[in-house]
Motif scaffolding. Structure first.
Motif, PDB file in Angstrom:
ATOM      1  N   MET A  27       0.833  -1.199   0.000  1.00  0.00           N
ATOM      2  CA  MET A  27       0.000   0.000   0.000  1.00  0.00           C
ATOM      3  C   MET A  27       0.867   1.249   0.000  1.00  0.00           C
ATOM      4  N   GLY A  28       2.156   1.090   0.312  1.00  0.00           N
ATOM      5  CA  GLY A  28       3.074   2.211   0.206  1.00  0.00           C
ATOM      6  C   GLY A  28       3.232   2.688  -1.231  1.00  0.00           C
ATOM      7  N   GLY A  29       2.795   1.883  -2.186  1.00  0.00           N
ATOM      8  CA  GLY A  29       2.781   2.317  -3.574  1.00  0.00           C
ATOM      9  C   GLY A  29       4.011   1.885  -4.353  1.00  0.00           C
ATOM     10  N   THR A  30       5.120   1.605  -3.649  1.00  0.00           N
ATOM     11  CA  THR A  30       6.314   1.175  -4.364  1.00  0.00           C
ATOM     12  C   THR A  30       6.341  -0.341  -4.428  1.00  0.00           C
ATOM     13  N   ALA A  31       6.820  -0.834  -5.547  1.00  0.00           N
ATOM     14  CA  ALA A  31       6.936  -2.283  -5.707  1.00  0.00           C
ATOM     15  C   ALA A  31       8.089  -2.790  -4.859  1.00  0.00           C
ATOM     16  N   LEU A  32       7.951  -3.982  -4.335  1.00  0.00           N
ATOM     17  CA  LEU A  32       8.970  -4.548  -3.461  1.00  0.00           C
ATOM     18  C   LEU A  32       9.386  -5.918  -3.967  1.00  0.00           C
ATOM     19  N   ALA A 110       1.644  11.523   9.142  1.00  0.00           N
ATOM     20  CA  ALA A 110       1.684  11.527   7.676  1.00  0.00           C
ATOM     21  C   ALA A 110       2.192  10.183   7.186  1.00  0.00           C
ATOM     22  N   ARG A 111       1.493   9.624   6.227  1.00  0.00           N
ATOM     23  CA  ARG A 111       1.927   8.361   5.654  1.00  0.00           C
ATOM     24  C   ARG A 111       1.470   8.295   4.205  1.00  0.00           C
ATOM     25  N   VAL A 112       1.989   7.305   3.496  1.00  0.00           N
ATOM     26  CA  VAL A 112       1.582   7.111   2.115  1.00  0.00           C
ATOM     27  C   VAL A 112       0.400   6.164   2.074  1.00  0.00           C
ATOM     28  N   CYS A 113      -0.600   6.508   1.276  1.00  0.00           N
ATOM     29  CA  CYS A 113      -1.754   5.637   1.075  1.00  0.00           C
ATOM     30  C   CYS A 113      -1.801   5.296  -0.407  1.00  0.00           C
ATOM     31  N   TYR A 114      -1.114   4.212  -0.773  1.00  0.00           N
ATOM     32  CA  TYR A 114      -0.970   3.767  -2.164  1.00  0.00           C
ATOM     33  C   TYR A 114      -0.184   4.778  -3.001  1.00  0.00           C
ATOM     34  N   GLY A 186      -4.300  14.086  -5.602  1.00  0.00           N
ATOM     35  CA  GLY A 186      -3.635  13.641  -4.383  1.00  0.00           C
ATOM     36  C   GLY A 186      -2.279  13.032  -4.691  1.00  0.00           C
ATOM     37  N   ALA A 187      -2.216  12.267  -5.752  1.00  0.00           N
ATOM     38  CA  ALA A 187      -0.952  11.639  -6.136  1.00  0.00           C
ATOM     39  C   ALA A 187       0.064  12.694  -6.565  1.00  0.00           C
ATOM     40  N   ALA A 188      -0.404  13.690  -7.315  1.00  0.00           N
ATOM     41  CA  ALA A 188       0.499  14.739  -7.798  1.00  0.00           C
ATOM     42  C   ALA A 188       1.084  15.524  -6.628  1.00  0.00           C
ATOM     43  N   ILE A 189       0.253  15.776  -5.625  1.00  0.00           N
ATOM     44  CA  ILE A 189       0.731  16.530  -4.462  1.00  0.00           C
ATOM     45  C   ILE A 189       1.787  15.740  -3.704  1.00  0.00           C
ATOM     46  N   LEU A 190       1.541  14.441  -3.534  1.00  0.00           N
ATOM     47  CA  LEU A 190       2.556  13.627  -2.855  1.00  0.00           C
ATOM     48  C   LEU A 190       3.858  13.631  -3.641  1.00  0.00           C
ATOM     49  N   ASP A 191       3.743  13.515  -4.973  1.00  0.00           N
ATOM     50  CA  ASP A 191       4.929  13.562  -5.813  1.00  0.00           C
ATOM     51  C   ASP A 191       5.718  14.835  -5.555  1.00  0.00           C
ATOM     52  N   ASP A 204      11.201   1.102   5.119  1.00  0.00           N
ATOM     53  CA  ASP A 204      10.392  -0.043   5.559  1.00  0.00           C
ATOM     54  C   ASP A 204       9.101   0.364   6.246  1.00  0.00           C
ATOM     55  N   SER A 205       8.509   1.459   5.851  1.00  0.00           N
ATOM     56  CA  SER A 205       7.289   1.899   6.514  1.00  0.00           C
ATOM     57  C   SER A 205       6.526   2.810   5.571  1.00  0.00           C
ATOM     58  N   ARG A 206       5.262   2.968   5.846  1.00  0.00           N
ATOM     59  CA  ARG A 206       4.483   3.904   5.038  1.00  0.00           C
ATOM     60  C   ARG A 206       4.614   5.319   5.581  1.00  0.00           C
ATOM     61  N   ALA A 207       5.295   5.458   6.714  1.00  0.00           N
ATOM     62  CA  ALA A 207       5.391   6.781   7.334  1.00  0.00           C
ATOM     63  C   ALA A 207       6.128   7.774   6.437  1.00  0.00           C
ATOM     64  N   VAL A 208       5.700   9.015   6.473  1.00  0.00           N
ATOM     65  CA  VAL A 208       6.338  10.100   5.739  1.00  0.00           C
ATOM     66  C   VAL A 208       6.813  11.122   6.765  1.00  0.00           C
ATOM     67  N   ILE A 209       8.129  11.385   6.760  1.00  0.00           N
ATOM     68  CA  ILE A 209       8.697  12.281   7.764  1.00  0.00           C
ATOM     69  C   ILE A 209       9.060  13.616   7.135  1.00  0.00           C
ATOM     70  N   PHE A 210       8.446  14.688   7.626  1.00  0.00           N
ATOM     71  CA  PHE A 210       8.777  16.018   7.118  1.00  0.00           C
ATOM     72  C   PHE A 210      10.022  16.546   7.819  1.00  0.00           C
ATOM     73  N   SER A 211      10.900  17.165   7.044  1.00  0.00           N
ATOM     74  CA  SER A 211      12.021  17.884   7.658  1.00  0.00           C
ATOM     75  C   SER A 211      11.457  19.210   8.180  1.00  0.00           C
ATOM     76  N   PRO A 212      12.122  19.841   9.158  1.00  0.00           N
ATOM     77  CA  PRO A 212      11.584  21.111   9.679  1.00  0.00           C
ATOM     78  C   PRO A 212      11.359  22.159   8.580  1.00  0.00           C
ATOM     79  N   PRO A 213      12.358  22.422   7.721  1.00  0.00           N
ATOM     80  CA  PRO A 213      12.074  23.400   6.660  1.00  0.00           C
ATOM     81  C   PRO A 213      11.012  22.899   5.684  1.00  0.00           C
TER      82      PRO A 213
END
Lengths: 224, 224
Positions: A27-32, A110-114, A186-191, A204-213
């Motif tokens: 569901m992270g969207g990337t092939a494994l 924040a995480r990736v949903c597909y 939604g996909a374009a924004i994630l891109d 190894d996770s769907r989590a999305v980590i924002f940097s402070p800036p």
DNA sequence: CGCATAGTTCGTTCCTCATCGAAGCATTCT
DNA sequence: AGAATGCTTCGATGAGGAACGAACTATGCG
């Protein structure tokens, strides 16, 4: 005893814990690769291979061979939507609110949903876009508002090259229990978020980590 | 090895053929007794009882005891949505186009989808309502058009008493592969069709059979 | 060419779980 | 009260399938 399409067959494919974990990871969207998925599911390579074979035969997965690697991915948005629907029910009926560990915390934010962003940030973004009338929400549905084209063009996203998938779709967030933005927009924004390096994918996770800036930039563009 | 909500648990509940048949039968929207569901699933009463217990424990079903009968029903629209999503995938990946028997034929024309109408008639109705601008469709989403209130008021349906569920929702039709109308409006229209006796429910099936005059009336109101 | 890495296939073991008959409660009818 | 119906619980049986180790195939590296 009636017979429609074989729903039990599909559901039982998802019904095995190992396979469910694999699908969840995808569901992270990337092939494994098979090894990654084996690790993800916590089973041995042979076992994983067997499961992958079944998921392939069931039509839930696609595979791309590259050299000695085989990259497995979800067969399409319809499959992803099904997983989300099941996840929603599981979340609703299972008050397993036990441990919101550190990784879980990041997942909630924040995480990736597909192929698009989910979590608190994503829900806040959609709320703000609706507030600003860039998007219009009718009950559970979302459509483009009058200023949508110019607004997104300003940040380099074209909302008018419409492929077969809907531009915006509501996707129910299983952690916040409110909608976030799916569809091609939604996909374009994630891109963009990843391309601008505002955030990175947790390994190894769907989590999305924002940097402070990155977080500041994201908030300036989407939450201001 | 990650753990979100327990999707495998829910999916495996649907993954047993007997249980899948029961859930399918309950997609008709009406609650059924344990015996009826046993017959529906083609298993003995004890077996059915065991399955029903598991579905209850999993939170997919609700039960209402009336005298010595126990009426089982789907736990809610979210569960119904999940079943539809799984059905959609099963239909998409399983080219089991074998026998469109007589009953299947009726099912394709018109059937009940939890609480609203589905099938060719329902798809045609939505198309027409969109043509007439009573409803507006943005890609996959549907909202009320300007004339919606007066149009539906004229046939005795109030679209402005809004409960928690959305008034209109798109629901992908697994037989036609295009959207039909769900949500409270979809439910209200099905209610009217049955209340006016334009059509009757086929016994032991989700099929909806229009009488010849009923079909005319329906077409006059919704397809003209 | 070998050696290492990535995956699949095979055979075996083991355990879960679907199934049914028989018996046990509960409710309603007469 | 007694009998009939609706449903659940119990116990025993059996089959499907998930798991792994070992052996096999395929690709890449030195």
């Amino acid at each position: 005893m009636r017979e429609g399409p074989d729903i039990a067959r599909i559901a039982s494919l998802v019904g095995d814990p190992a396979r469910a974990n694999m699908l969840n990871a995808l569901m992270g969207g990337t092939a494994l690769t098979a090894s990654e998925l084996a690790h993800e599911a916590g089973v041995s390579l042979p076992t994983a291979s067997s499961h992958l074979g079944k998921l392939m035969e069931g039509g839930l997965l696609t595979v791309a061979s590259q050299g000695r690697h085989r990259y497995y991915g979800l067969a399409g948005p319809q499959v992803a939507g099904m997983i989300e629907a099941i996840t929603g029910v599981a979340e609703a009926v299972g008050p397993k609110r036990v441990r919101p560990g550190p990784r879980d915390g990041a997942m909630r934010v924040a995480r990736v949903c597909y192929d698009h962003l989910a979590g608190e940030q994503a829900v806040a973004m959609l709320d703000r876009l609706v507030d600003k009338n860039v998007l219009v929400r009718d009950e559970q549905e979302i459509r483009l508002g009058p200023s949508a084209a110019s607004h997104f063009a300003a940040i380099g996203i074209d909302v008018y090259t419409k492929p077969r998938r809907p531009v915006c779709r509501a996707c129910l967030d299983w952690s916040v229990r409110r909608s976030h933005l799916a569809g091609t927009l939604g996909a374009a924004i994630l891109d963009k978020i990843l391309a601008e390096k505002w955030a990175r994918r947790e390994k190894d996770s769907r989590a999305v980590i924002f940097s402070p800036p990155g977080k500041q930039a994201f908030e300036r563009v989407f939450l201001s």
